[in-house]
Design a protein around this motif. Sequence first.
Motif, PDB file in Angstrom:
ATOM      1  N   ILE A 378     -18.697 -12.424  -7.332  1.00 52.76           N
ATOM      2  CA  ILE A 378     -17.867 -11.929  -6.234  1.00 52.76           C
ATOM      3  C   ILE A 378     -18.773 -11.352  -5.153  1.00 52.76           C
ATOM      4  O   ILE A 378     -19.604 -10.483  -5.424  1.00 52.76           O
ATOM      5  N   GLY A 379     -18.627 -11.822  -3.926  1.00 55.64           N
ATOM      6  CA  GLY A 379     -19.436 -11.315  -2.824  1.00 55.64           C
ATOM      7  C   GLY A 379     -19.031  -9.908  -2.430  1.00 55.64           C
ATOM      8  O   GLY A 379     -17.876  -9.511  -2.572  1.00 55.64           O
ATOM      9  N   TYR A 380     -19.979  -9.138  -1.926  1.00 52.19           N
ATOM     10  CA  TYR A 380     -19.686  -7.763  -1.551  1.00 52.19           C
ATOM     11  C   TYR A 380     -20.592  -7.338  -0.401  1.00 52.19           C
ATOM     12  O   TYR A 380     -21.610  -7.961  -0.106  1.00 52.19           O
ATOM     13  N   LEU A 381     -20.196  -6.243   0.258  1.00 52.16           N
ATOM     14  CA  LEU A 381     -20.991  -5.632   1.305  1.00 52.16           C
ATOM     15  C   LEU A 381     -21.034  -4.138   1.036  1.00 52.16           C
ATOM     16  O   LEU A 381     -20.016  -3.540   0.706  1.00 52.16           O
ATOM     17  N   VAL A 382     -22.204  -3.564   1.160  1.00 55.94           N
ATOM     18  CA  VAL A 382     -22.347  -2.122   0.969  1.00 55.94           C
ATOM     19  C   VAL A 382     -22.271  -1.460   2.332  1.00 55.94           C
ATOM     20  O   VAL A 382     -23.132  -1.676   3.183  1.00 55.94           O
ATOM     21  N   ARG A 383     -21.216  -0.696   2.559  1.00 57.53           N
ATOM     22  CA  ARG A 383     -21.072  -0.027   3.855  1.00 57.53           C
ATOM     23  C   ARG A 383     -22.140   1.054   3.959  1.00 57.53           C
ATOM     24  O   ARG A 383     -22.325   1.852   3.060  1.00 57.53           O
ATOM     25  N   GLY A 384     -22.824   1.078   5.084  1.00 56.43           N
ATOM     26  CA  GLY A 384     -23.941   2.004   5.221  1.00 56.43           C
ATOM     27  C   GLY A 384     -25.272   1.309   4.993  1.00 56.43           C
ATOM     28  O   GLY A 384     -26.327   1.916   5.123  1.00 56.43           O
ATOM     29  N   GLY A 385     -25.224   0.011   4.630  1.00 58.43           N
ATOM     30  CA  GLY A 385     -26.450  -0.764   4.479  1.00 58.43           C
ATOM     31  C   GLY A 385     -26.918  -1.273   5.842  1.00 58.43           C
ATOM     32  O   GLY A 385     -26.670  -0.665   6.871  1.00 58.43           O
ATOM     33  N   GLU A 386     -27.561  -2.431   5.851  1.00 55.74           N
ATOM     34  CA  GLU A 386     -28.079  -2.973   7.104  1.00 55.74           C
ATOM     35  C   GLU A 386     -26.947  -3.215   8.091  1.00 55.74           C
ATOM     36  O   GLU A 386     -25.905  -3.765   7.754  1.00 55.74           O
ATOM     37  N   ARG A 387     -27.139  -2.775   9.312  1.00 55.68           N
ATOM     38  CA  ARG A 387     -26.100  -2.938  10.317  1.00 55.68           C
ATOM     39  C   ARG A 387     -25.922  -4.417  10.677  1.00 55.68           C
ATOM     40  O   ARG A 387     -26.883  -5.171  10.759  1.00 55.68           O
ATOM     41  N   PHE A 388     -24.683  -4.786  10.941  1.00 57.10           N
ATOM     42  CA  PHE A 388     -24.331  -6.176  11.181  1.00 57.10           C
ATOM     43  C   PHE A 388     -25.166  -6.778  12.317  1.00 57.10           C
ATOM     44  O   PHE A 388     -25.751  -7.856  12.177  1.00 57.10           O
TER      45      PHE A 388
END
Length: 668
Positions: A378-388
């Motif tokens: 399952i794909g995920y994104l960590v909020r607070g990681g590398e900015r878009f």
Amino acid sequence: MSADALLDALDPDQRAVALALTGPVCVLAGAGTGKTRAITHRIAYGVRTGTYAPTNVLAVTFTARAAGEMRTRLRDLGVVGVQARTFHAAALRQLGFFWPQVVGGAVPRLVDHKARLVAEAAAGIGLSVDRLGVRDLASEIEWAKVSLVPADDYVAAAAAADRPPPAGFDAASVARLLTAYEEAKSDRGVIDFEDVLLVLAGILQSRPDVADQVRRQYRHFVVDEYQDVSPLQQHLLDQWLGDRHEVCVVGDPSQTIYSFTGATPYHLLTFGQRHPGAQVVRLVRDYRSTPQVVDLANRTLRAAGRDQVGGLELVAQRPPGPPVGLTAYDDDEAEAAGVAARVGRLIKAGTPAREVAVLYRTNAQSEAFEQALADAGIGYLVRGGERFFARKEVRDGMVLLRGAARSTADEPVGEAVRHVLATAGWSAEAPAARGALRERWDSLQALVALADEVGSREGATLVDLVAELDERASAQHAPAVDGVTLASLHAAKGLEWDAVFLTGLSEGLVPISLAETDAAVAEERRLLYVGITRAREHLELSWARARTPGGRASRTRTRFLDRIFPDGDAGGRRRPSAARVERPVDRADADPVLLDALKEWRRGVAVDSHKPAWTVLPDGCLAEVAATRPASTSELARVRGIGPAKIDRYGPSLLAIVARHGGAATPV
């Protein structure tokens, strides 16, 4: 859209906000009640009726994302020219304009991080600091500055605020550091983030001509998230206003969760004292969440009793949804695996991955969920990681789109973007594999989705898309990227999803062990409330009895749930009206012979794959398999910690071992 049509789109309470165009206005807006809709329609209605000139309105928010959303909504309502910015962005813009004429020359360089200056200042006064010490001292400097506490008053102010100094330091040393830090900045000729507001406020105080110029420009103010205003921000707002009362503030005391940074609901709760005769409007109709979620949110605050000040009782407007879930897991690993399995089932049932969030109290908790989601494919994104907008593929894509905007004429925006980004690695079908390739595709797909959104506007071109991207990049207002969101409860503020998993709800995490005062514990409860109100439809709460598999089950669930689920944890005897209490499988029922066979199989897989045994399947999963004896893939999928990827890889072997040892469990 006519002025009357703007009002037709609002409920009675929101309409009251829109009609309150002059004088001081205080909007107490609960979570999910449409506050942004109300205040943007208020601005648009004021412009349409001629009460406001767009360029005379300044709307300030606390995040660049919120400011970007406000600008987008105003544009959709046909209003341009209104300034919607964060406090710091608005102040920096004004400081850049006035500094040359007041001081002369260019504005001093703004330092991005305090670490080097803090370390230099500490060394100068003989303080021994390591990396963590520098971080803690930098946070304390920020608190003092946004709280308008000078070095001479720090010791008394910190004591009055019941704020102990950072570990390893005494208050007197921190006070000396405050002075040394300011001297270090002065020696280098730089300013920090807080100085932008302090210096501008000082200029407005000392130069009536400058203050008059600003006040002629901005005659009407809107302040969002007013419960999070710091004394410094309030001080600047006072300078902007002068002796006027043309200000509309919007906030919710129940969502005050940043007091550690100097934020305080005091200004919201005492607004009527500062602005006599203020109109007060309450927004309590919750359009975001189901009645089950709203009921849990209300009961969470109600359980606070006297500790909860100024809270709003929300009234659900949506149809009933699924019950709220509460699950106790054996350990953190089992919790992460169980949550990943539930997420997988939601996505399979049709919930988009981008509409699912896993929230936790501390950033350190994310690693287990990252691993569990990756194991489940399952794909995920960590909020607070590398900015878009800092991602290479996004920067490259924007360069290509700028070039195409100069040559593409009549092609629809969506089609043009697809053609351009195909040269950068985008394809109509997502890559099957996870990892860096899929992450790059997800970023480019977000640009495609935004192109479709912009292209739906009448007369929009690729030039409009590029302008939108540039505006979003400057505000860090990233488009939605497909993938489950992993975020801390603090980082989730202001966001919402169809499905939310609130995890790690045990004492020591929620409330966190550092919350030692009544005020700190009350804020931790509000943090839980914020997490609950992020969910639109599905809400799952969970906690783990032990930190590691096989570890001592010494944890207890958070006290905040005691009055809500009074009859025990997920093994409780009674079902509260708004929640489903689930009894986890008792792994003590595992067949020892079958369990030994499963562990032997796991050892072989681990040796062959050169991985630690627990990364194949943890003990808890094997014990649950040995207890439930699944006879099919669908039954195996119910085991916490065994997601689609694990089933594809190990399912046939596991089912064969169960079959060899007597097959499925006898129905009860």
